[in-house]
Design an enzyme around this catalytic site. Structure first.
Site, mmCIF file in Angstrom:
data_model
loop_
_atom_site.group_PDB
_atom_site.id
_atom_site.type_symbol
_atom_site.label_atom_id
_atom_site.label_comp_id
_atom_site.label_asym_id
_atom_site.label_seq_id
_atom_site.Cartn_x
_atom_site.Cartn_y
_atom_site.Cartn_z
ATOM 1 N N ASP A 81 14.097 3.229 9.005
ATOM 2 C CA ASP A 81 13.676 1.839 9.991
ATOM 3 C C ASP A 81 12.991 2.572 11.089
ATOM 4 O O ASP A 81 13.483 3.240 11.794
ATOM 5 C CB ASP A 81 14.993 0.988 10.307
ATOM 6 C CG ASP A 81 14.287 -0.129 11.022
ATOM 7 O OD1 ASP A 81 13.143 -0.043 11.588
ATOM 8 O OD2 ASP A 81 15.137 -1.064 11.096
ATOM 9 N N LYS A 105 -3.146 -1.959 16.324
ATOM 10 C CA LYS A 105 -3.927 -0.879 15.530
ATOM 11 C C LYS A 105 -5.045 -0.143 16.342
ATOM 12 O O LYS A 105 -5.415 1.082 16.270
ATOM 13 C CB LYS A 105 -4.783 -1.556 14.225
ATOM 14 C CG LYS A 105 -3.873 -2.146 13.387
ATOM 15 C CD LYS A 105 -3.095 -0.978 12.786
ATOM 16 C CE LYS A 105 -1.999 -1.401 11.641
ATOM 17 N NZ LYS A 105 -1.241 -0.669 10.922
ATOM 18 N N ASN A 129 2.626 4.637 7.439
ATOM 19 C CA ASN A 129 2.180 3.280 6.779
ATOM 20 C C ASN A 129 3.009 2.118 7.123
ATOM 21 O O ASN A 129 2.344 0.947 7.080
ATOM 22 C CB ASN A 129 2.476 3.420 5.180
ATOM 23 C CG ASN A 129 1.966 2.155 4.420
ATOM 24 O OD1 ASN A 129 0.988 1.802 4.321
ATOM 25 N ND2 ASN A 129 3.268 1.496 3.964
ATOM 26 N N LEU A 186 0.808 -1.148 0.165
ATOM 27 C CA LEU A 186 -0.009 -0.066 -0.076
ATOM 28 C C LEU A 186 0.704 1.268 0.313
ATOM 29 O O LEU A 186 0.437 2.092 -0.537
ATOM 30 C CB LEU A 186 -0.907 -0.029 1.141
ATOM 31 C CG LEU A 186 -1.816 -1.052 1.389
ATOM 32 C CD1 LEU A 186 -2.592 -0.908 2.554
ATOM 33 C CD2 LEU A 186 -2.973 -1.026 -0.062
ATOM 34 N N TYR A 191 -1.532 -7.928 16.402
ATOM 35 C CA TYR A 191 -1.871 -6.640 15.297
ATOM 36 C C TYR A 191 -2.995 -5.993 15.647
ATOM 37 O O TYR A 191 -2.741 -4.672 15.533
ATOM 38 C CB TYR A 191 -2.108 -7.346 13.813
ATOM 39 C CG TYR A 191 -2.481 -6.626 12.826
ATOM 40 C CD1 TYR A 191 -1.375 -6.189 12.128
ATOM 41 C CD2 TYR A 191 -3.670 -6.385 12.379
ATOM 42 C CE1 TYR A 191 -1.721 -4.900 11.072
ATOM 43 C CE2 TYR A 191 -3.846 -5.576 11.336
ATOM 44 C CZ TYR A 191 -2.764 -4.849 10.446
ATOM 45 O OH TYR A 191 -3.254 -4.226 9.558
HETATM 46 N N1 LIG Z 1 -3.362 -4.876 3.194
HETATM 47 C C1 LIG Z 1 -4.323 -4.590 3.858
HETATM 48 O O1 LIG Z 1 -5.157 -5.119 3.285
HETATM 49 C C2 LIG Z 1 -4.502 -3.702 5.011
HETATM 50 C C3 LIG Z 1 -5.685 -3.442 5.429
HETATM 51 C C4 LIG Z 1 -5.668 -2.323 6.655
HETATM 52 C C5 LIG Z 1 -4.481 -1.973 7.189
HETATM 53 N N2 LIG Z 1 -3.488 -1.965 6.425
HETATM 54 C C6 LIG Z 1 -2.014 -1.296 6.857
HETATM 55 O O2 LIG Z 1 -1.263 -0.781 5.755
HETATM 56 C C7 LIG Z 1 -0.191 -0.643 5.939
HETATM 57 C C8 LIG Z 1 0.515 -1.414 4.817
HETATM 58 O O3 LIG Z 1 0.262 -2.718 4.584
HETATM 59 P P1 LIG Z 1 0.649 -3.556 3.484
HETATM 60 O O4 LIG Z 1 -0.518 -4.605 3.059
HETATM 61 O O5 LIG Z 1 1.070 -2.668 2.106
HETATM 62 O O6 LIG Z 1 1.843 -4.255 4.062
HETATM 63 P P2 LIG Z 1 3.362 -4.809 3.327
HETATM 64 O O7 LIG Z 1 2.833 -5.141 1.692
HETATM 65 O O8 LIG Z 1 3.487 -6.205 3.968
HETATM 66 O O9 LIG Z 1 4.210 -3.696 3.285
HETATM 67 C C9 LIG Z 1 4.714 -3.273 4.708
HETATM 68 C C10 LIG Z 1 5.688 -2.452 4.485
HETATM 69 O O10 LIG Z 1 6.205 -1.877 5.808
HETATM 70 C C11 LIG Z 1 7.739 -2.080 5.796
HETATM 71 N N3 LIG Z 1 8.101 -1.976 7.048
HETATM 72 C C12 LIG Z 1 7.839 -3.246 7.916
HETATM 73 N N4 LIG Z 1 8.505 -2.783 9.187
HETATM 74 C C13 LIG Z 1 9.369 -1.744 8.988
HETATM 75 C C14 LIG Z 1 10.132 -1.098 9.748
HETATM 76 N N5 LIG Z 1 10.591 -1.343 10.849
HETATM 77 N N6 LIG Z 1 10.667 0.148 9.313
HETATM 78 C C15 LIG Z 1 10.300 0.469 8.156
HETATM 79 N N7 LIG Z 1 9.390 -0.056 7.310
HETATM 80 C C16 LIG Z 1 9.315 -1.321 7.735
HETATM 81 C C17 LIG Z 1 7.939 -3.341 4.999
HETATM 82 O O11 LIG Z 1 9.396 -3.124 4.414
HETATM 83 P P3 LIG Z 1 10.148 -4.507 3.978
HETATM 84 O O12 LIG Z 1 9.844 -4.642 2.562
HETATM 85 O O13 LIG Z 1 11.659 -3.954 4.504
HETATM 86 O O14 LIG Z 1 9.693 -5.514 4.857
HETATM 87 C C18 LIG Z 1 7.050 -2.805 3.653
HETATM 88 O O15 LIG Z 1 7.494 -1.829 2.959
HETATM 89 C C19 LIG Z 1 0.122 -1.354 7.279
HETATM 90 O O16 LIG Z 1 0.415 -0.424 8.393
HETATM 91 C C20 LIG Z 1 -0.925 -2.343 7.699
HETATM 92 O O17 LIG Z 1 -1.280 -2.535 8.694
HETATM 93 C C21 LIG Z 1 -3.378 -3.058 5.594
#
Ligand SMILES: NC(=O)c1ccc[n+]([C@@H]2O[C@H](COP(=O)([O-])OP(=O)(O)OC[C@H]3O[C@@H](n4cnc5c(N)ncnc54)[C@H](OP(=O)(O)O)[C@@H]3O)[C@@H](O)[C@H]2O)c1
Length: 186
Positions: free
Chosen positions: A63, A171, A90, A18, A167
């Site tokens: 980070d 949130k 994010n 995202l 998780y």
């Molecule tokens: N996907 C959904 O359906 C959904 C729904 C509601 C809310 N969300 C929220 O939206 C956000 C993004 O979700 P997503 O699905 O896109 O997740 P994702 O594809 O797993 O991407 C997560 C991102 O966060 C980064 N990250 C993790 N730990 C970190 C740290 N310590 N420092 C900096 N970056 C870090 C990851 O980096 P690496 O590549 O290095 O691991 C990656 O770039 C999250 O907060 C999630 O809770 C998602």
């Protein structure tokens, strides 16, 4: 320092998912987007993909669990842009999907709070002086319906049967952080 006219956005965890798409869409609105990534090479690769589409993006090492990384990123933004218009908190992890509360490893709970709660809070607090310099600062904390106590306890909710205490608790905590800052910064 770059001219102050153009809006500057920082998106954490923007090398994929995202965060990457949010970065693309912000950049399409003539905003300079800083792609936060804990892995510099992944950040650079993501930035190159969007630059190839003619978008004004740059990668920035960040980070969210590393306080010195956060301080360095904030300092770099101050030096290069002097302000921050949009912060999208994010970066997030979901490590306990499907785990029952009684089976949850305490270390997973701590790790999830480090990233999703303390990380988001620390980035917000470190960049706030820069956001205050914007004419119309915006802060977006990426929460989730999974953080809703109402949905967690409603048998009719689509989310009722889901398991992920770590998780979901992070949130819910992030929602409180958002509510508290929204009152202070109103
Ligand atoms: N996907 C959904 O359906 C959904 C729904 C509601 C809310 N969300 C929220 O939206 C956000 C993004 O979700 P997503 O699905 O896109 O997740 P994702 O594809 O797993 O991407 C997560 C991102 O966060 C980064 N990250 C993790 N730990 C970190 C740290 N310590 N420092 C900096 N970056 C870090 C990851 O980096 P690496 O590549 O290095 O691991 C990656 O770039 C999250 O907060 C999630 O809770 C998602």
């Amino acid at each position: 320092m770059q001219s102050n006219d153009k809006k500057i956005a920082l998106v954490t965890g923007a090398n994929k998912g995202l965060g990457f798409e949010i970065s693309r869409q912000l950049a399409k609105q003539e905003i300079t987007v800083l792609i936060g990534a804990r892995d510099e090479s992944k950040g650079a690769e993501a930035a190159e993909k969007l630059q190839a589409q003619g978008l004004d993006v740059q990668s920035i090492k960040l980070d969210v669990t590393d306080i010195s990384s956060i301080a360095t990123a904030a300092k770099n933004i101050e030096e290069h842009f002097g302000k921050l218009d949009i912060l999208v908190n994010n970066a997030g992890i979901f490590l306990d999907s499907g785990t029952n509360p009684s089976d949850l490893d305490l270390n997973i709970l701590k790790q999830t709070f480090e990233t999703n709660v303390f990380g988001a809070f620390a980035v917000l607090q470190a960049t706030l002086p820069l956001i205050r310099k914007s004419n119309a600062g915006r802060i977006v904390n990426m929460s989730s319906t999974l953080g809703s106590l109402t949905d967690t306890l409603d048998p009719n909710s689509h989310y009722f049967g889901l398991r992920g205490l770590a998780y979901q608790a992070t949130k819910a905590a992030l929602n409180e952080i958002t509510a508290q800052f929204s009152k202070e910064l109103a």
